[in-house]
Scaffold this active site. Structure first.
Site, PDB file in Angstrom:
ATOM      1  N   ASN A   1     -10.127  -0.035  -0.381  1.00 36.55           N
ATOM      2  CA  ASN A   1      -8.665   0.071  -0.314  1.00 36.55           C
ATOM      3  C   ASN A   1      -8.085  -0.525  -1.599  1.00 36.55           C
ATOM      4  OD1 ASN A   1      -5.952  -0.342   0.162  1.00 36.55           O
ATOM      5  ND2 ASN A   1      -6.223  -1.254   2.190  1.00 36.55           N
TER       6      ASN A   1
ATOM      7  N   HIS B   1      -3.288   7.060   2.450  1.00 39.97           N
ATOM      8  CA  HIS B   1      -3.708   5.762   1.927  1.00 39.97           C
ATOM      9  C   HIS B   1      -5.112   5.447   2.440  1.00 39.97           C
ATOM     10  CE1 HIS B   1      -3.932   1.683   0.822  1.00 39.97           C
ATOM     11  NE2 HIS B   1      -3.893   1.244   2.062  1.00 39.97           N
TER      12      HIS B   1
ATOM     13  N   CYS C   1       0.815  -1.225   0.000  1.00 37.81           N
ATOM     14  CA  CYS C   1       0.000   0.000   0.000  1.00 37.81           C
ATOM     15  C   CYS C   1       0.847   1.273   0.000  1.00 37.81           C
ATOM     16  CB  CYS C   1      -0.957   0.008   1.193  1.00 37.81           C
ATOM     17  SG  CYS C   1      -2.150  -1.328   1.115  1.00 37.81           S
TER      18      CYS C   1
HETATM   19  O1  UT7 Z   1      -3.897  -1.410   3.347  1.00 33.31           O
HETATM   20  C1  UT7 Z   1      -2.830  -1.769   4.193  1.00 33.31           C
HETATM   21  C2  UT7 Z   1      -3.158  -1.423   5.527  1.00 33.31           C
HETATM   22  N1  UT7 Z   1      -4.408  -2.028   5.933  1.00 33.31           N
HETATM   23  C3  UT7 Z   1      -5.130  -1.416   6.834  1.00 33.31           C
HETATM   24  O2  UT7 Z   1      -4.781  -0.317   7.186  1.00 33.31           O
HETATM   25  C4  UT7 Z   1      -6.305  -2.117   7.459  1.00 33.31           C
HETATM   26  C5  UT7 Z   1      -6.269  -1.846   8.925  1.00 33.31           C
HETATM   27  N2  UT7 Z   1      -7.251  -2.556   9.710  1.00 33.31           N
HETATM   28  C6  UT7 Z   1      -8.548  -2.222   9.702  1.00 33.31           C
HETATM   29  O3  UT7 Z   1      -8.965  -1.357   8.973  1.00 33.31           O
HETATM   30  C7  UT7 Z   1      -9.464  -2.895  10.682  1.00 33.31           C
HETATM   31  O4  UT7 Z   1      -8.694  -3.553  11.647  1.00 33.31           O
HETATM   32  C8  UT7 Z   1     -10.428  -3.917  10.034  1.00 33.31           C
HETATM   33  C9  UT7 Z   1     -11.448  -3.177   9.190  1.00 33.31           C
HETATM   34  C10 UT7 Z   1      -9.622  -4.880   9.163  1.00 33.31           C
HETATM   35  C11 UT7 Z   1     -11.162  -4.682  11.086  1.00 33.31           C
HETATM   36  O5  UT7 Z   1     -11.896  -3.774  11.910  1.00 33.31           O
HETATM   37  P1  UT7 Z   1     -11.750  -3.841  13.483  1.00 33.31           P
HETATM   38  O6  UT7 Z   1     -12.668  -2.832  14.013  1.00 33.31           O
HETATM   39  O7  UT7 Z   1     -10.304  -3.723  13.814  1.00 33.31           O
HETATM   40  O8  UT7 Z   1     -12.305  -5.263  13.792  1.00 33.31           O
HETATM   41  P2  UT7 Z   1     -11.575  -6.476  14.510  1.00 33.31           P
HETATM   42  O9  UT7 Z   1     -10.591  -7.114  13.609  1.00 33.31           O
HETATM   43  O10 UT7 Z   1     -11.123  -6.032  15.849  1.00 33.31           O
HETATM   44  O11 UT7 Z   1     -12.798  -7.448  14.675  1.00 33.31           O
HETATM   45  C12 UT7 Z   1     -13.924  -7.123  15.504  1.00 33.31           C
HETATM   46  C13 UT7 Z   1     -15.001  -8.158  15.265  1.00 33.31           C
HETATM   47  C14 UT7 Z   1     -14.459  -9.592  15.262  1.00 33.31           C
HETATM   48  O12 UT7 Z   1     -15.439 -10.422  15.859  1.00 33.31           O
HETATM   49  P3  UT7 Z   1     -15.284 -10.879  17.389  1.00 33.31           P
HETATM   50  O13 UT7 Z   1     -13.983 -11.627  17.452  1.00 33.31           O
HETATM   51  O14 UT7 Z   1     -15.267  -9.603  18.187  1.00 33.31           O
HETATM   52  O15 UT7 Z   1     -16.490 -11.722  17.584  1.00 33.31           O
HETATM   53  C15 UT7 Z   1     -14.355  -9.921  13.802  1.00 33.31           C
HETATM   54  O16 UT7 Z   1     -14.463 -11.307  13.542  1.00 33.31           O
HETATM   55  O17 UT7 Z   1     -15.567  -7.956  13.979  1.00 33.31           O
HETATM   56  C16 UT7 Z   1     -15.547  -9.180  13.243  1.00 33.31           C
HETATM   57  N3  UT7 Z   1     -15.460  -8.902  11.831  1.00 33.31           N
HETATM   58  C17 UT7 Z   1     -16.530  -8.722  11.057  1.00 33.31           C
HETATM   59  N4  UT7 Z   1     -17.849  -8.771  11.341  1.00 33.31           N
HETATM   60  C18 UT7 Z   1     -18.704  -8.547  10.316  1.00 33.31           C
HETATM   61  C19 UT7 Z   1     -14.338  -8.730  11.073  1.00 33.31           C
HETATM   62  N5  UT7 Z   1     -14.691  -8.463   9.806  1.00 33.31           N
HETATM   63  C20 UT7 Z   1     -16.040  -8.457   9.775  1.00 33.31           C
HETATM   64  C21 UT7 Z   1     -16.980  -8.236   8.750  1.00 33.31           C
HETATM   65  N6  UT7 Z   1     -18.306  -8.288   9.076  1.00 33.31           N
HETATM   66  N7  UT7 Z   1     -16.634  -7.948   7.491  1.00 33.31           N
END
Ligand code: UT7
Length: 363
Positions: free
Chosen positions: A296, A266, A124
């Site tokens: 993204n 980004h 990225c």
């Molecule tokens: O491009 C290179 C750099 N990339 C980035 O900058 C991405 C950076 N990361 C992010 O943007 C975020 O961490 C994500 C969007 C990937 C994830 O969001 P988050 O708020 O950090 O969620 P999390 O990973 O902490 O997950 C929270 C919950 C989890 O469930 P439990 O374990 O709390 O039951 C995940 O399984 O949300 C769940 N989850 C989803 N639920 C519904 C993760 N993805 C989804 C989804 N729909 N698509």
């Protein structure tokens, strides 16, 4: 006076097929509400079967070249007789083939061969790295005019069952043209900050398909062919590394965060953009946001956001603009310029749909 690389053309491109959050929700255990509130994304674009990264890169490149030509015609920053492009640098992590690089075929298809052409891989952050590479070659006199493209088709490497990565990533491309000029001209790239930390390699990776796995002679463990990301850790690192990189760059060129007119970061997650903006003391209206409509797009992200914003009046001549990116590697990088007078066409598929100031999300 010393030589500088000056931005003189800009274009963006997305594939024809838009995929709304509601479509993903029909295929995966997710909801439009989760994706919108956790990331700010409403839709992304994906290529059709048989299409490849070079197809997007060629379209974005063509539009950037046309933008440079029309900018010149309209007496903008790019005046005077113009040498043709003699360098193509393509940032991508999804090349058409593992070998050779994709830039030469892009140059060929744009009718630019036999120019120098090579790929840069910094995921990225790829576009910022490619921009720094091309700008350095222009200022060193190794190139007179460079086409710098960021293009990726992450839809080809996402695990179809991974709701987290499929919610975020989309396909897209953006490109700029750089020419040799003076450091005091609008559009001159005023400085860069680049960095990496390979200790974080595992946070963003495709485990299989490279020499590490292929040298084993054994088939890759199931799932290792797909892209994987430890999202929460990446989120924290993205905020930290982009903020630090931006601050280091601003210190170096004598700008203060509050003086910035626009931050084009980004486009991964609007919550990341807000957090970086806060660190730099930027009001929310200074953030360029188009991830709501494209997701993204990896190396395409920053130039696509630039093209989208420039075409819709979100970037205006004279503004102090910061570019900052973060991605796999880990890698990060920032660049700064005063926005030049540019003729930029709307990105087909995004025209008439104003970039959101800030999509609704949870704080
Ligand atoms: O491009 C290179 C750099 N990339 C980035 O900058 C991405 C950076 N990361 C992010 O943007 C975020 O961490 C994500 C969007 C990937 C994830 O969001 P988050 O708020 O950090 O969620 P999390 O990973 O902490 O997950 C929270 C919950 C989890 O469930 P439990 O374990 O709390 O039951 C995940 O399984 O949300 C769940 N989850 C989803 N639920 C519904 C993760 N993805 C989804 C989804 N729909 N698509």
């Amino acid at each position: 006076m010393s030589r500088a690389a000056v931005l003189c053309g800009l274009g963006g491109w997305v594939p024809a097929k838009a995929v709304a959050n509601s479509t993903l929700a029909e295929q995966l255990d997710t909801t439009d509400e989760w994706i919108r509130t956790r990331t700010g994304i409403r839709q992304r674009f994906v290529i059709d079967p048989g299409q490849a990264t070079s197809d997007l890169a060629v379209e974005a490149g063509r539009r950037a070249l046309e933008s440079a030509r029309r900018t010149r015609e309209h007496g903008g920053a790019d005046g005077g007789p113009a040498p043709d492009v003699d360098l193509v640098v393509l940032a991508t992590s999804t090349p058409d083939h593992p070998c050779p690089a994709t830039a030469p075929v892009v140059a060929h298809r744009l009718g630019l061969a036999p120019v120098a052409a090579f790929d840069v891989g910094a995921v990225c952050t790829g576009f910022v790295y490619a921009l720094a590479t091309a700008a350095s070659m222009v200022t060193a006199g190794l190139a007179r005019r460079a086409l710098v493209i960021g293009a990726d088709t992450f839809s080809t490497i996402l695990d179809p069952a991974d709701r987290t990565t499929r919610a975020i990533f989309g396909d897209g491309a953006g490109a700029v043209v750089l020419r040799a000029g003076r450091p005091d001209e609008p559009g001159a790239l005023l400085g860069f900050d680049l960095g990496s930390d390979g200790g974080g390699e595992e946070l963003i990776t495709v485990r299989a398909g490279g020499s590490r796995q292929r040298s084993t002679g054994a088939p890759a463990p199931e799932g290792d062919e797909w892209f994987s990301m430890r999202g929460r850790e990446v989120f924290t690192q993205a905020v930290l590394c982009m903020s630090r990189s931006a601050e280091a760059l601003l210190d170096g060129i004598g700008w203060r965060g509050e003086e910035l007119d626009r931050m084009v970061a980004h486009q991964a997650n609007v919550r990341i953009l807000r957090a970086v903006g806060e660190q730099l003391g930027l009001a929310e209206d200074r953030l360029v946001v188009n991830l709501d409509r494209v997701g993204n797009t990896v190396a395409g992200s920053i130039p696509l956001a630039l093209a989208d914003a420039a075409a819709s009046g979100g970037l205006r001549p004279g503004q102090r603009v910061l570019l900052t990116g973060f991605g796999g590697g880990l890698t990060w990088g920032s660049a700064a310029l005063r926005w030049p007078e540019l003729h930029v066409e709307p990105v087909p598929g995004l025209e008439g749909d104003e970039p959101a100031a800030a999509p609704d999300t949870h704080p």
